[in-house]
Design a protein around this motif. Structure first.
Motif, PDB file in Angstrom:
ATOM      1  N   LEU A 195      75.091  31.361  14.434  1.00 38.33           N
ATOM      2  CA  LEU A 195      74.338  30.125  14.634  1.00 38.33           C
ATOM      3  C   LEU A 195      73.903  29.980  16.096  1.00 38.33           C
ATOM      4  N   GLN A 196      74.825  30.302  17.008  1.00 35.82           N
ATOM      5  CA  GLN A 196      74.476  30.243  18.420  1.00 35.82           C
ATOM      6  C   GLN A 196      73.439  31.310  18.782  1.00 35.82           C
ATOM      7  N   GLN A 197      73.549  32.467  18.164  1.00 35.36           N
ATOM      8  CA  GLN A 197      72.541  33.504  18.359  1.00 35.36           C
ATOM      9  C   GLN A 197      71.173  33.006  17.896  1.00 35.36           C
ATOM     10  N   GLN A 198      71.141  32.327  16.740  1.00 41.44           N
ATOM     11  CA  GLN A 198      69.878  31.790  16.240  1.00 41.44           C
ATOM     12  C   GLN A 198      69.325  30.724  17.180  1.00 41.44           C
ATOM     13  N   ARG A 199      70.220  29.945  17.752  1.00 42.65           N
ATOM     14  CA  ARG A 199      69.781  28.931  18.711  1.00 42.65           C
ATOM     15  C   ARG A 199      69.146  29.604  19.934  1.00 42.65           C
TER      16      ARG A 199
ATOM     17  N   ASP B  21      65.795  24.189  13.894  1.00 42.35           N
ATOM     18  CA  ASP B  21      66.566  23.133  14.560  1.00 42.35           C
ATOM     19  C   ASP B  21      68.059  23.413  14.349  1.00 42.35           C
ATOM     20  N   ILE B  22      68.585  24.333  15.140  1.00 44.57           N
ATOM     21  CA  ILE B  22      69.964  24.784  14.951  1.00 44.57           C
ATOM     22  C   ILE B  22      70.959  23.713  15.392  1.00 44.57           C
ATOM     23  N   GLU B  23      70.626  22.974  16.451  1.00 44.75           N
ATOM     24  CA  GLU B  23      71.529  21.915  16.914  1.00 44.75           C
ATOM     25  C   GLU B  23      71.758  20.883  15.810  1.00 44.75           C
TER      26      GLU B  23
ATOM     27  N   THR C  21      70.433  33.564   8.384  1.00 41.17           N
ATOM     28  CA  THR C  21      71.400  32.652   9.001  1.00 41.17           C
ATOM     29  C   THR C  21      71.680  31.461   8.089  1.00 41.17           C
ATOM     30  N   ALA C  22      70.618  30.913   7.485  1.00 40.32           N
ATOM     31  CA  ALA C  22      70.788  29.777   6.567  1.00 40.32           C
ATOM     32  C   ALA C  22      71.629  30.168   5.367  1.00 40.32           C
ATOM     33  N   GLY C  23      71.418  31.372   4.843  1.00 42.26           N
ATOM     34  CA  GLY C  23      72.188  31.829   3.688  1.00 42.26           C
ATOM     35  C   GLY C  23      73.653  32.009   4.017  1.00 42.26           C
TER      36      GLY C  23
ATOM     37  N   THR D 106      69.376  40.428  21.021  1.00 44.55           N
ATOM     38  CA  THR D 106      68.688  39.149  21.163  1.00 44.55           C
ATOM     39  C   THR D 106      68.121  38.980  22.571  1.00 44.55           C
ATOM     40  N   MET D 107      68.900  39.347  23.572  1.00 44.69           N
ATOM     41  CA  MET D 107      68.437  39.220  24.955  1.00 44.69           C
ATOM     42  C   MET D 107      67.249  40.132  25.224  1.00 44.69           C
TER      43      MET D 107
END
Length: 258
Positions: free
Chosen positions: A102-106, A76-78, A181-183, A144-145
């Motif tokens: 973060l946007q990449q993870q989203r 839940d990145i948002e 990403t969280a780290g 990512t794409m």
């Protein structure tokens, strides 16, 4: 002429260790530092009561960090971004690389959920402009794409009739990607609160492991002595290998900081 092997028996080794002056307060601070940075709020509270040592931070801030970390780890990145902005908007405003990740993870989460149209729109509106501003980020966006070319629920499963993703693409869907990403975000929050990004205790243990290698038979010391079992429970072996390959400068820097 090869250096002769020297033995240090366990009783003598323990006697010498026990003679080293170690402050209990310093040890308690190492433990508290680890609990606070890694986010163990309840354990930090109990340890504070038992040791009489007051944490140097507001324990409520630990809970906020853990809620944000948990949001990323469940995808839940948002929610995570919203909570970070409530905590301190400057964290993301002053760290464009972190915001990109973060946007990449989203984007990864949208692709994982099969929301392909939403993913394409999000990539075009949010990530492509950042890639134009920072060309060095384009390879990560392209990687990512590339997930769109594969059947996500069956990615990497042999014999399913679909094209398997190469490892460098498939790893974006692994739990380790969310953890990474969280780290990164956790470290940025800690830095904004003028706290250390990494706990000192694990680094001390790595230094101990490296010291054992220098003193032992594989190092210049050529001593045979009792060693602590650090590899299994703490995963030290890989890091020790890196240290052997020329990271003495990092060990020295860590020692100066502590």
């Amino acid at each position: 002429m090869a250096a002769s092997k020297k033995h240090l028996r366990k009783p003598e080794w323990e006697r010498q260790l026990n003679q080293l002056p170690v402050s209990k307060e310093d040890l308690n601070r190492l433990v508290m530092d680890y609990l606070v940075i890694e986010g163990y709020k309840d354990a930090a509270e109990r340890f504070s009561i038992e040791s009489g040592l007051s944490p140097q931070v507001d324990l409520e801030s630990i809970e906020n960090r853990m809620i944000i970390r948990g949001a990323i780890q469940r995808g839940d990145i948002e929610d995570a971004i919203g909570r970070v902005n409530e905590l301190d908007p400057e964290i993301l405003d002053t760290n464009p690389l972190l915001f990109f990740h973060l946007q990449q993870q989203r984007l990864i989460e949208l692709i994982r959920a099969g929301q392909i149209n939403e993913a394409l729109a999000f990539a075009a509106e949010e990530l492509a402009p950042r890639g134009e501003e920072h060309p060095d980020l384009l390879p990560e966006l392209e990687r990512t794409m590339a997930l769109l070319a594969f059947d996500i629920p069956k990615v990497g499963v042999p014999g399913n009739g679909s094209l398997a993703a190469p490892p460098y693409v498939a790893e974006l869907l692994a739990p380790s990607q969310r953890l990474r990403t969280a780290g990164e975000l956790n470290a940025a929050i800690l830095a904004s609160q003028s706290q250390g990004r990494d706990p000192k205790l694990p680094q001390l243990i790595k230094m101990l492991s490296y010291g054992e290698e220098l003193l032992g038979m594989s190092g210049p010391g050529k001593w045979e002595f009792p060693k602590l079992d650090l590899e299994g429970p703490l995963g030290i072996s890989e890091e020790s290998s890196d240290l052997r390959e020329g990271r003495e400068d990092q060990v020295e820097s860590s020692a100066m900081v502590m």
